[in-house]
Design a protein around this motif. Sequence first.
Motif, short mmCIF file in Angstrom:
data_model
loop_
_atom_site.label_atom_id
_atom_site.label_comp_id
_atom_site.label_asym_id
_atom_site.label_seq_id
_atom_site.Cartn_x
_atom_site.Cartn_y
_atom_site.Cartn_z
N LYS A 313 0.84 -1.21 0.00
CA LYS A 313 0.00 0.00 0.00
C LYS A 313 0.87 1.26 0.00
CE LYS A 313 -3.75 2.20 2.61
NZ LYS A 313 -4.69 2.05 3.76
N ARG A 339 -9.24 6.47 -0.98
CA ARG A 339 -10.65 6.07 -0.87
C ARG A 339 -10.88 4.71 -1.53
NH1 ARG A 339 -11.54 11.70 -1.69
NH2 ARG A 339 -11.73 11.42 -3.95
N GLU A 342 -9.39 1.91 0.57
CA GLU A 342 -10.21 1.65 1.75
C GLU A 342 -11.42 0.78 1.39
OE1 GLU A 342 -12.47 4.09 5.36
OE2 GLU A 342 -11.40 5.18 3.79
N GLU A 343 -12.06 1.09 0.27
CA GLU A 343 -13.21 0.29 -0.16
C GLU A 343 -12.80 -1.15 -0.49
OE1 GLU A 343 -15.19 2.21 -3.39
OE2 GLU A 343 -15.57 4.05 -2.25
N GLU A 345 -10.20 -2.74 0.72
CA GLU A 345 -9.84 -3.40 1.98
C GLU A 345 -11.08 -3.91 2.71
OE1 GLU A 345 -7.71 -0.32 3.95
OE2 GLU A 345 -6.01 -0.42 2.55
N LYS A 346 -12.09 -3.06 2.78
CA LYS A 346 -13.34 -3.45 3.45
C LYS A 346 -13.99 -4.64 2.75
CE LYS A 346 -14.62 1.11 5.29
NZ LYS A 346 -15.54 2.27 5.12
#
Length: 359
Positions: A313, A339, A342-343, A345-346
């Motif tokens: 990352k 952003r 993060e999406e 990863e979730k």
Amino acid sequence: MNIKLTREFVQKLPKTDLHVHLDGSVRINTIIDLAKKFNIQLPTMDPGELRKLIVCDEHTRSLEEYLRGFDIVNLVLQTKEGLYRAAYELAEDAANENVRYMEVRFSPILHTKKGLKMTEITQSVIDGLRQAEREFPIETGVIICGLRNMDPTTSIKLAELAVAFKNRGVVGFDLAGSEFNYPAKEHKEAFELSLKNNLNITIHAGEAYGPDSIHQAVHYCGAHRIGHGTRLVEDGDLLNYVNDHRIPLEICIKSNFHTKAVPNIQSHPIDFYIDYGLRVTINTDNRTISDTTVTDEYMLAINELHLDYPTIKNVILNGFKSAFLPYKERVRLINETLRELEELEKSELKTTIKMKENL
């Protein structure tokens, strides 16, 4: 963060490619198509045989041997159509693996054999990239290359070309070609011209020659980034200077093995550079010649050098931080990337939890 670094996941990640050569990244089928269309004689028209002549493998022994395939590729990059198509398809290939920003480098002087002017050559590449930007989620820039083995006056002309096209698609100036016996300082005047015109500088250095090549790139030629920098590890003082001044390294793992800048992938210093805190970026160099993609390069770092997700990352973000773009555009791209990461990863963590629940 317990994320499994599968190829599928890495391919989804937003990425950059700051060090990729146009003529080293032309599709094999495109080379054959263009040869047929413009009646160009190739060593063979068979895709498999042509691939063997152009694409390198673990048996490639040096940078000079690595560069031989370019002579074949450049036979078909002597027309506006060929240059446009090569640029467009390169951006398409990059976008297909979620490369969001790419800087394509080439030396227009190599494409003048059929009478094209260097301005026409440069515009054709920019036009191909712009068309791809309209069709795919990717942004691009062009880096014009001087060549070490050519007369320094040629580098000056290429620098003048880069300056003329600044803010019209060109984002930087480079010095490429064989390092041995061709010191960067001999091309100092071209870099003085570039720097006077506030043009970004990157220089191939420390690949086939030692740390002195990197020293010249930084201290004689004002490099803002270093192409490769594989042998920087041999000079601790210079390494600290590069680190302290946050001069990014454009690392190309697979091609460094092909050119024998490193004897094997496992001995590549990229993991040390990262651990020490240098601003490392991962790139392809030549998609076709090295038979690679940005995803492939990251998978090599993951599988052979054991980089984990937080490290990957950080390297991805280094790519966007190091882009030859205005500050505000870099910030925009970095925020968009954060952003998107993060999406992803979730989503990946949810998938992992579901899989564990189903066990």
